[in-house]
Design a protein around this motif. Structure first.
Motif, PDB file in Angstrom:
ATOM      1  N   THR A 186       0.817  -1.225   0.000  1.00 32.73           N
ATOM      2  CA  THR A 186       0.000   0.000   0.000  1.00 32.73           C
ATOM      3  C   THR A 186       0.850   1.273   0.000  1.00 32.73           C
ATOM      4  OG1 THR A 186      -0.151  -0.180   2.389  1.00 32.73           O
ATOM      5  CG2 THR A 186      -2.027  -1.018   1.125  1.00 32.73           C
ATOM      6  N   THR A 187       2.168   1.131  -0.054  1.00 34.08           N
ATOM      7  CA  THR A 187       3.016   2.321  -0.205  1.00 34.08           C
ATOM      8  C   THR A 187       2.907   2.861  -1.638  1.00 34.08           C
ATOM      9  OG1 THR A 187       4.778   0.707  -0.484  1.00 34.08           O
ATOM     10  CG2 THR A 187       4.764   1.958   1.570  1.00 34.08           C
ATOM     11  N   PHE A 188       2.406   2.046  -2.569  1.00 32.32           N
ATOM     12  CA  PHE A 188       2.217   2.513  -3.947  1.00 32.32           C
ATOM     13  C   PHE A 188       0.773   2.972  -4.111  1.00 32.32           C
ATOM     14  CE2 PHE A 188       5.787  -0.297  -3.958  1.00 32.32           C
ATOM     15  CZ  PHE A 188       6.727   0.448  -4.667  1.00 32.32           C
ATOM     16  N   VAL A 189       0.575   3.919  -5.007  1.00 27.33           N
ATOM     17  CA  VAL A 189      -0.720   4.607  -5.023  1.00 27.33           C
ATOM     18  C   VAL A 189      -1.882   3.687  -5.402  1.00 27.33           C
ATOM     19  CG1 VAL A 189      -0.721   5.531  -7.404  1.00 27.33           C
ATOM     20  CG2 VAL A 189      -1.724   6.869  -5.529  1.00 27.33           C
ATOM     21  N   THR A 194      -6.952   1.041  -3.789  1.00 25.17           N
ATOM     22  CA  THR A 194      -7.907  -0.086  -3.814  1.00 25.17           C
ATOM     23  C   THR A 194      -8.216  -0.576  -2.394  1.00 25.17           C
ATOM     24  OG1 THR A 194      -6.181  -1.769  -4.227  1.00 25.17           O
ATOM     25  CG2 THR A 194      -7.267  -0.790  -6.149  1.00 25.17           C
ATOM     26  N   ALA A 195      -7.203  -0.545  -1.510  1.00 26.38           N
ATOM     27  CA  ALA A 195      -7.450  -0.962  -0.122  1.00 26.38           C
ATOM     28  C   ALA A 195      -8.431   0.007   0.539  1.00 26.38           C
ATOM     29  CB  ALA A 195      -6.133  -1.025   0.650  1.00 26.38           C
ATOM     30  N   ALA A 196      -8.231   1.319   0.294  1.00 24.84           N
ATOM     31  CA  ALA A 196      -9.127   2.324   0.886  1.00 24.84           C
ATOM     32  C   ALA A 196     -10.522   2.233   0.277  1.00 24.84           C
ATOM     33  CB  ALA A 196      -8.550   3.721   0.673  1.00 24.84           C
ATOM     34  N   ALA A 197     -10.587   2.006  -1.041  1.00 24.42           N
ATOM     35  CA  ALA A 197     -11.888   1.917  -1.722  1.00 24.42           C
ATOM     36  C   ALA A 197     -12.709   0.770  -1.141  1.00 24.42           C
ATOM     37  CB  ALA A 197     -11.690   1.736  -3.225  1.00 24.42           C
ATOM     38  N   ALA A 202     -17.313  -0.690   1.977  1.00 27.59           N
ATOM     39  CA  ALA A 202     -17.941  -1.547   2.994  1.00 27.59           C
ATOM     40  C   ALA A 202     -18.596  -0.713   4.095  1.00 27.59           C
ATOM     41  CB  ALA A 202     -16.899  -2.488   3.595  1.00 27.59           C
ATOM     42  N   GLU A 203     -17.914   0.387   4.470  1.00 26.07           N
ATOM     43  CA  GLU A 203     -18.397   1.155   5.623  1.00 26.07           C
ATOM     44  C   GLU A 203     -19.285   2.326   5.225  1.00 26.07           C
ATOM     45  OE1 GLU A 203     -14.732   2.155   7.620  1.00 26.07           O
ATOM     46  OE2 GLU A 203     -14.268   0.041   8.026  1.00 26.07           O
ATOM     47  N   GLY A 204     -19.250   2.688   3.931  1.00 26.33           N
ATOM     48  CA  GLY A 204     -20.058   3.816   3.447  1.00 26.33           C
ATOM     49  C   GLY A 204     -19.519   5.161   3.889  1.00 26.33           C
ATOM     50  N   THR A 205     -18.368   5.150   4.513  1.00 25.70           N
ATOM     51  CA  THR A 205     -17.765   6.399   4.993  1.00 25.70           C
ATOM     52  C   THR A 205     -16.245   6.252   4.939  1.00 25.70           C
ATOM     53  OG1 THR A 205     -17.558   7.875   6.893  1.00 25.70           O
ATOM     54  CG2 THR A 205     -17.937   5.572   7.396  1.00 25.70           C
ATOM     55  N   GLY A 206     -15.558   7.383   5.062  1.00 27.31           N
ATOM     56  CA  GLY A 206     -14.088   7.331   5.068  1.00 27.31           C
ATOM     57  C   GLY A 206     -13.501   8.247   4.020  1.00 27.31           C
ATOM     58  N   ILE A 207     -12.244   8.650   4.258  1.00 25.64           N
ATOM     59  CA  ILE A 207     -11.553   9.578   3.363  1.00 25.64           C
ATOM     60  C   ILE A 207     -10.259   8.931   2.876  1.00 25.64           C
ATOM     61  CG2 ILE A 207     -10.303  11.807   3.281  1.00 25.64           C
ATOM     62  CD1 ILE A 207     -13.331  12.175   3.275  1.00 25.64           C
ATOM     63  N   LEU A 208     -10.015   9.081   1.592  1.00 23.47           N
ATOM     64  CA  LEU A 208      -8.772   8.617   0.967  1.00 23.47           C
ATOM     65  C   LEU A 208      -7.914   9.848   0.703  1.00 23.47           C
ATOM     66  CD1 LEU A 208      -6.934   6.718  -0.718  1.00 23.47           C
ATOM     67  CD2 LEU A 208      -8.609   6.896  -2.575  1.00 23.47           C
ATOM     68  N   ARG A 209      -6.767   9.937   1.391  1.00 24.55           N
ATOM     69  CA  ARG A 209      -5.895  11.107   1.241  1.00 24.55           C
ATOM     70  C   ARG A 209      -4.802  10.793   0.228  1.00 24.55           C
ATOM     71  NH1 ARG A 209      -7.605  11.556   6.201  1.00 24.55           N
ATOM     72  NH2 ARG A 209      -8.709  13.508   6.592  1.00 24.55           N
ATOM     73  N   LEU A 210      -4.726  11.621  -0.809  1.00 27.70           N
ATOM     74  CA  LEU A 210      -3.749  11.393  -1.870  1.00 27.70           C
ATOM     75  C   LEU A 210      -2.949  12.659  -2.138  1.00 27.70           C
ATOM     76  CD1 LEU A 210      -6.045   9.404  -4.333  1.00 27.70           C
ATOM     77  CD2 LEU A 210      -4.128   8.470  -3.011  1.00 27.70           C
ATOM     78  N   ASP A 270     -16.415  12.822  -2.962  1.00 21.84           N
ATOM     79  CA  ASP A 270     -16.533  13.265  -1.564  1.00 21.84           C
ATOM     80  C   ASP A 270     -15.581  12.481  -0.652  1.00 21.84           C
ATOM     81  OD1 ASP A 270     -18.577  14.718  -2.584  1.00 21.84           O
ATOM     82  OD2 ASP A 270     -20.172  13.376  -1.856  1.00 21.84           O
ATOM     83  N   HIS A 271     -15.098  11.362  -1.141  1.00 27.35           N
ATOM     84  CA  HIS A 271     -14.233  10.512  -0.306  1.00 27.35           C
ATOM     85  C   HIS A 271     -12.744  10.709  -0.598  1.00 27.35           C
ATOM     86  CE1 HIS A 271     -17.621   8.251   1.357  1.00 27.35           C
ATOM     87  NE2 HIS A 271     -18.156   8.360   0.150  1.00 27.35           N
ATOM     88  N   VAL A 272     -12.417  11.645  -1.498  1.00 33.52           N
ATOM     89  CA  VAL A 272     -11.007  11.865  -1.856  1.00 33.52           C
ATOM     90  C   VAL A 272     -10.577  13.257  -1.421  1.00 33.52           C
ATOM     91  CG1 VAL A 272      -9.345  12.005  -3.756  1.00 33.52           C
ATOM     92  CG2 VAL A 272     -11.182  10.305  -3.835  1.00 33.52           C
ATOM     93  N   GLU A 273      -9.463  13.323  -0.696  1.00 35.78           N
ATOM     94  CA  GLU A 273      -8.909  14.629  -0.286  1.00 35.78           C
ATOM     95  C   GLU A 273      -7.460  14.720  -0.723  1.00 35.78           C
ATOM     96  OE1 GLU A 273     -11.364  15.563   3.734  1.00 35.78           O
ATOM     97  OE2 GLU A 273      -9.174  15.698   3.900  1.00 35.78           O
ATOM     98  N   VAL A 274      -7.066  15.921  -1.102  1.00 39.26           N
ATOM     99  CA  VAL A 274      -5.664  16.119  -1.486  1.00 39.26           C
ATOM    100  C   VAL A 274      -4.884  16.560  -0.253  1.00 39.26           C
ATOM    101  CG1 VAL A 274      -4.087  17.526  -2.869  1.00 39.26           C
ATOM    102  CG2 VAL A 274      -6.198  16.652  -3.881  1.00 39.26           C
ATOM    103  N   ASP A 275      -3.767  15.866  -0.002  1.00 41.51           N
ATOM    104  CA  ASP A 275      -2.898  16.194   1.130  1.00 41.51           C
ATOM    105  C   ASP A 275      -1.564  16.692   0.567  1.00 41.51           C
ATOM    106  OD1 ASP A 275      -1.193  16.266   3.246  1.00 41.51           O
ATOM    107  OD2 ASP A 275      -1.765  14.301   4.063  1.00 41.51           O
ATOM    108  N   PRO A 276      -1.268  17.985   0.736  1.00 39.41           N
ATOM    109  CA  PRO A 276      -0.028  18.539   0.161  1.00 39.41           C
ATOM    110  C   PRO A 276       1.231  17.821   0.660  1.00 39.41           C
ATOM    111  CG  PRO A 276      -1.453  20.292   0.997  1.00 39.41           C
ATOM    112  CD  PRO A 276      -2.065  19.000   1.439  1.00 39.41           C
TER     113      PRO A 276
END
Ligand code: GDR
Length: 325
Positions: A186-189, A194-197, A202-210, A270-276
Motif C-alpha cells: 500500500t506504499t504505492f498509489v 484499492t485498499a481504501a476503496a 464496505a463502511e459507506g464512509t471514510g476519506i482517501l488522502r492522496l 466526496d471521499h477523496v482529499e488532497v494532502d499537500p
C-alpha cells in the motif's frame, strides 16, 4: 531446465517470476536479505525455491553467491522500488538500485567466462529513467534524463546493462512502466487506493488522502511484465525493451474507477482529499510507454486493460476485508 537466480524474489515481480519458473520446472534460486517474516512466508509458500542470504551492498558476498549458483538466467529485481523513499535515502538507493546491478553483471560475466555457458541477465529497469520526458509515448530512443534519486540509480544500472552487453554478456534492460497487482504494497498509489476503496465501500464512509491527483501513469498487470522479462532473457539478442500498455490515466481516474467498483457510485469525489504532504519534491508528470519493439521482437502484448486491472485489485481487497471481518 534452466537454473534461475532472482534478486528481489520476495517482491511482487519476484514472486510471480518464481511461480512461472517453478511451473516450467526450472531450478529457482533467490536472494533474501534476512530471515524475516517475508522470507519465512515465501519459504513456506515455495519450499522448492533455494533461498540464499545476501546483502546487495556487499559486493564481495554477492559476487561469490553468483559464482556459487552459476545461473543460466539472472533476473535483477532487487533494490529500492519506491520513488518517494528514494528522496529520503538517496545514497542507499544508489547502492541498492544502481551499483548492485553492476556487481551482478560483473559476476555473471565471470561465470560465463569460466564455464563457457551463456548467462542471460535481465535488468528490471524503469520508466523513471526518462524523468519528465518532453514527448510521449516514451520508447527506447527517449533520452535518459531522470529527475529522482530512484530514477538516477536506475539510469546507472540501465547504462551498465549496455556496457556489459558490449562485453559479450546477454543483458536485456526492460524499461518497465508501472505494473500493479493485488500483491502491491500500500506504499504505492494503486494499492493504497484499492485498499481504501474496499474499506469505504464496505463502511459507506471514510476519506482517501492522496497527493498529486493529476499525475498520469501507464498502469499494467504485473504478471504480464514478468512474462516480458522472461521473453527478453530468452530472446536471441539482448536489448532494451519498453514494457507498457500505451494507455495513460490520472491518479484521480484510478481513484474514481476503484471507488465506483467498490460500490461508492457518483459520490466518489466526496471521499477523496488532497494532502499537500503527499506531493513529491519533483514528480514525473505524464508517463506512457510505446512497447512496439517488445511486440515486434518478443511477441509480447499486455493482456489486462485498465478497468480490469482496477477491478481485480479492488475485488481482492474487498475479499480480504470480508475474510478478516
Ligand atoms: P511510481 O509509483 O512513483 O510511479 O513508481 P507510485 O504508485 O508510488 O506513484 C504513482 C504516482 O501517484 C502519485 N501519488 C501518490 N503516490 C503514492 N505512493 N501515494 C500517494 O498517496 C499518492 N498520491 C499521488 C505519485 O506522486 C506518482 O505520480 C512505480 C514503482 O513501482 C517504481 O519502482 C517503478 O520503477 C515505477 O513505478 C515505474
Amino acid at each position: 531446465m534452466p537454473r534461475v537466480f532472482i534478486t528481489g524474489i520476495t517482491g511482487q515481480d519476484g514472486g510471480y517470476l518464481a511461480e512461472q519458473m517453478l511451473a516450467e520446472g526450472a531450478e529457482v534460486h533467490g536472494l533474501v536479505h534476512a530471515e524475516d517474516g517475508t522470507a519465512a512466508a515465501f519459504r513456506a509458500a515455495h519450499p522448492e525455491v533455494h533461498l540464499h542470504h545476501g546483502d546487495l551492498a556487499d559486493a564481495t558476498g554477492l559476487r561469490s553467491l553468483v559464482n556459487e549458483i552459476e545461473p543460466d538466467e539472472l533476473f535483477n529485481f532487487a533494490g529500492i522500488s519506491s520513488v518517494a523513499y528514494s528522496w529520503e535515502h538517496p545514497i542507499v538507493t544508489a547502492e541498492l538500485s544502481g551499483v548492485a546491478a553492476a556487481v551482478l553483471f560483473q559476476a555473471a560475466l565471470q561465470v560465463q567466462d569460466r564455464t563457457g555457458r551463456r548467462v542471460a541477465c535481465v535488468q528490471a529497469s524503469s520508466s523513471e529513467i526518462f524523468g519528465n520526458a518532453p514527448s510521449w509515448p516514451q520508447n527506447e530512443g527517449t533520452p535518459v534524463d531522470p529527475v529522482s534519486p530512484y530514477g538516477a540509480a536506475k539510469a546507472y544500472a540501465h547504462h551498465m546493462a549496455g556496457v556489459y552487453r558490449g562485453k559479450g554478456l546477454h543483458v536485456a534492460s526492460c524499461i518497465l512502466f508501472n505494473h500493479e497487482s493485488p500483491r502491491r504494497p500500500t506504499t504505492f498509489v494503486t494499492r493504497k487506493i484499492t485498499a481504501a476503496a474496499a474499506r469505504i465501500g464496505a463502511e459507506g464512509t471514510g476519506i482517501l488522502r492522496l497527493g498529486n491527483l493529476d499525475a498520469r501513469r501507464d498502469w499494467g498487470w504485473a504478471p504480464d511484465y514478468v512474462d516480458a522479462m522472461v521473453r527478453a532473457a530468452r530472446h536471441s539478442t539482448a536489448d532494451d525493451f519498453v514494457i507498457a500498455t500505451g494507455q495513460t490515466h490520472t491518479v484521480a481516474e484510478f481513484a474514481e474507477a476503484a471507488l465506483r467498483r467498490a460500490g461508492v457510485g457518483d459520490s466518489w469525489r466526496d471521499h477523496v482529499e488532497v494532502d499537500p504532504e503527499l506531493f513529491r519534491p519533483i514528480d514525473t508528470a505524464t508517463m506512457v510507454g510505446d512497447a512496439a519493439k517488445a511486440r515486434r521482437e518478443l511477441g509480447w502484448a499486455p493482456t489486462v486493460p485498465f478497468d480490469e486491472l482496477v477491478g481485480r485489485m479492488v475485488d481482492h481487497d474487498v475479499e480480504l476485508l470480508r475474510a478478516s471481518a
